[in-house]
Design a protein around this motif. Structure first.
Motif, PDB file in Angstrom:
ATOM      1  N   TYR A 159      43.742  47.459  -1.633  1.00 38.01           N
ATOM      2  CA  TYR A 159      44.295  47.645  -2.903  1.00 38.01           C
ATOM      3  C   TYR A 159      44.420  49.133  -3.081  1.00 38.01           C
ATOM      4  O   TYR A 159      45.552  49.413  -3.858  1.00 38.01           O
ATOM      5  CB  TYR A 159      43.523  46.919  -3.910  1.00 38.01           C
ATOM      6  N   GLY A 209      40.547  44.583  -7.016  1.00 37.25           N
ATOM      7  CA  GLY A 209      40.380  43.902  -5.385  1.00 37.25           C
ATOM      8  C   GLY A 209      39.085  43.798  -4.769  1.00 37.25           C
ATOM      9  O   GLY A 209      39.115  42.785  -4.170  1.00 37.25           O
ATOM     10  N   THR A 225      51.685  45.333  -8.999  1.00 39.39           N
ATOM     11  CA  THR A 225      50.960  45.506  -9.999  1.00 39.39           C
ATOM     12  C   THR A 225      51.533  46.309 -11.045  1.00 39.39           C
ATOM     13  O   THR A 225      52.777  46.677 -10.756  1.00 39.39           O
ATOM     14  CB  THR A 225      49.828  46.572  -9.596  1.00 39.39           C
TER      15      THR A 225
END
Lengths: 291, 320
Positions: free
Chosen positions: A245, A235, A13
């Motif tokens: 997540y 998530g 991410t």
């Protein structure tokens, strides 16, 4: 204690975070590490799992669970969380690796084959020969294998194994060792680096793509807000996994920053260690050579 | 003529106290005198020097003086240090002799293969494999072919320094310009074996992302040549001389890659002609500076004449 590498899933991410939030934990960990050295028989060796402190023996299993759960939606989540930028990071990573035929490449924690397929493409290698994908998680490997057969890469080797103990691989076997978004999930990073050193041929290249620390403080704040507020929600919505997540963003913050990690690579014996930040340091490419 | 700066820097290591100022490129010096920059420097540099000493940063303030001194020590010059730092602090810190050895070994193994493979990553790979290293060790040269060429340049500069140290003793009597000529020729001869591939190397060096390092290498070369030719200037000619030598080197390279004559004779003649041009410029500049005082008087009296003619002096008369 089994340690496992886990591929990071989605984890990619954007990234890096407020280090101060976990700083005290670092200190704790370091002192725990020192104790571990002085008394290795002590049973309650602890490590971090996201922001939680867990027994070393439990971390691998926990990581395994996380990745087993997210394997199916791993790539979808990667795209969603990074707005597709993870593809660019991986492309740049393979470009920096600049492999050439014929050579043997080991992609550790490469479960879904993202890096391996890119390398094969870079080499214009129609069947992916010479590339070995290693992952500790069978679920991730299954996804990768399926994709490989769809793409026609029949020559790749798929190997289930722990990055800390690649016992099925002989010394001085590979030209390049890559690990993308995986080393963060390994319980003993130093052991994994030593294994990497062992399996590489002299002159072989170690390349690591991993989340790192955003250099600019304002951007870091923004990035932290995004990671902690938005990613677990995504998530939950996309993969149905809040906790996985949550672990992702926490583990990113627990991972050493660029300089510290470069130091670890040097301590494992590598020379010519350098790193390059991508997207302000959200991820960093580290590279070193065995001499 | 004793340069006014000499006395100001009597504490400086490279100062040759009261040494006669050399006259290479004195046209530049002449113009410098005209613009009075020289005197301005003479006035303010001592202040800067004091400040520099006070701040413990003498090397930065007195850079033109010390930079050449760094080269003589056989170590890198200040700029090269700076570039190493920009390449990565870490790399410099850990760079051990073993790392350097390996890099040099791979480079030496790859160099003879340049004729077939060019200045490329593939050439480095082939070189590394020929001495038992993995193909992937091409990554030691961070930017592939570009780093390869830069390493070659750095190596040639090092060679030149070695040669120049020996020559310095042998040809102590020849003048500065002759030495510059000799050193430039020696340096240009180093690229002769790779001439067919040299346009590729020049192209790699002039790519935007490598141009900064290229300039540093060129500066290092010009600085070495000037230093070993005996340049000890303490004023702005320090810069102009290095610029001229760098320009000559590039001109020489460009001429060589297009030269079809036997043994590249035309290029060497061209270089000799350019050196002659510089010599003429120097003589002209020398006579200029002798005329300078007269010129100044003429200029001043012309100015007075104009002021008188235009009546601008009249206020003086009025005020009396």
């Amino acid at each position: 204690m089994a340690s496992l590498i886990r591929r990071t899933l989605l984890l990619r991410t954007f990234c890096r975070a407020k280090r101060f939030t976990c700083h005290s934990q670092y200190v704790h960990q370091e002192s725990a590490g020192a104790e571990r050295m002085s008394n290795s028989s002590k049973e309650s060796n602890e490590t971090h799992f996201g922001f939680q402190t867990v027994k070393e023996s439990e971390k691998a299993d926990k990581v395994y669970e996380v990745f087993e759960e997210v394997a199916q939606s791993y790539d979808k989540m990667n795209d969603a969380m990074s707005f597709g930028i993870h593809r660019l990071w991986k492309d740049i990573f393979v470009d920096r690796l600049a492999p050439s035929k014929p050579c043997k490449i080991l992609d550790v924690a490469g479960g879904t084959g993202d890096i391996a397929f890119r390398i094969a493409k870079y080499l214009r290698n129609s069947d992916g020969g010479g590339i070995t994908v290693c992952d500790i998680n069978q679920a991730m490997l299954d996804v990768g294998r399926k994709r490989a057969s769809e793409l026609g890469f029949s020559g790749m080797e798929w190997l289930q194994g722990n990055a800390e103990c690649l016992s099925s691989i002989a010394d001085n076997t590979y030209d390049s060792y890559t690990i993308a978004f995986g080393i963060r999930n390994v319980t003993h990073i130093d052991k994994a680096l030593k294994e990497a050193y062992r399996v590489l041929k002299p002159g072989g290249q170690f390349m690591c793509l991993e989340f790192s620390q955003v250099q600019n403080e304002n951007l870091r704040w923004l990035y932290d807000q995004y990671s902690f507020q938005a990613i677990p929600v995504m998530g939950q919505l996309i993969a149905g996994q809040w906790k996985a997540y949550q672990y992702l963003v926490e583990s990113i913050r627990q991972f050493p920053n660029q300089e510290e990690f470069a130091g670890m690579i040097e301590r494992a014996g590598f020379a010519f260690v350098r790193h390059e930040n991508l997207t302000f340091g959200v991820v960093a490419i580290h590279c070193g050579h065995k001499l | 003529m004793t340069h006014p700066l000499s006395s100001c820097f009597c504490s400086c290591r490279v100062n040759r106290g009261g040494q006669a100022e050399n006259s290479l490129f004195s046209l530049f010096r002449g113009s410098v005198h005209l613009w009075k920059i020289d005197r301005m420097l003479a006035r303010y540099l001592p202040l800067l020097q004091c400040y520099g000493n006070f701040m413990g940063r003498t090397t930065i303030i007195a850079r033109p003086l010390l930079a050449s001194n760094f080269s003589t020590n056989g170590t890198t010059s200040q700029d090269a240090n700076a570039s190493a730092q920009s390449e990565g602090r870490r790399e410099e810190q850990v760079s051990s002799s073993k790392e350097d050895d390996v890099k040099f070994k791979i480079f030496s193994a790859a160099l003879p293969l340049v004729h077939q493979l060019g200045w490329t990553k593939e050439c480095l790979e082939a070189g590394a494999e020929s001495i038992g290293f993995s193909k992937s060790s091409h990554g030691i040269f961070e930017h592939g072919g570009t780093s390869f060429v830069q390493f070659f340049h750095r190596n040639c500069n090092k060679e030149l320094r070695k040669i120049a140290k020996v020559e310095q003793i042998e040809s102590a009597k020849s003048d500065e310009l002759t030495k510059v000529h000799q050193l430039l020729e020696k340096r240009l001869q180093m690229i002769l074996p790779y001439l067919p591939q040299w346009p590729q190397a020049m192209a790699l060096m002039s790519r935007p992302h490598s141009s900064l390092d290229s300039y540093k290498l060129l500066y290092e070369l010009a600085d070495d040549i000037c230093f070993f030719a005996g340049d000890r200037s303490l004023n702005a000619t320090w810069y102009t001389k290095r610029a001229a030598v760098a320009g000559l080197y590039i001109t020489g390279e460009l001429s060589l890659v297009q030269d079809k004559s036997a043994n590249c004779d035309e290029s060497w003649q061209m270089l000799a002609r350019r050196i002659e041009d510089l010599r003429k410029v120097e003589e002209f500049g020398g006579s200029c500076s002798r005329q300078q005082e007269i010129l100044k008087d003429i200029a001043q009296s012309s100015l007075t004449l104009i002021r008188n003619l235009t009546g601008m002096q009249s206020y003086q008369r009025n005020s009396r």
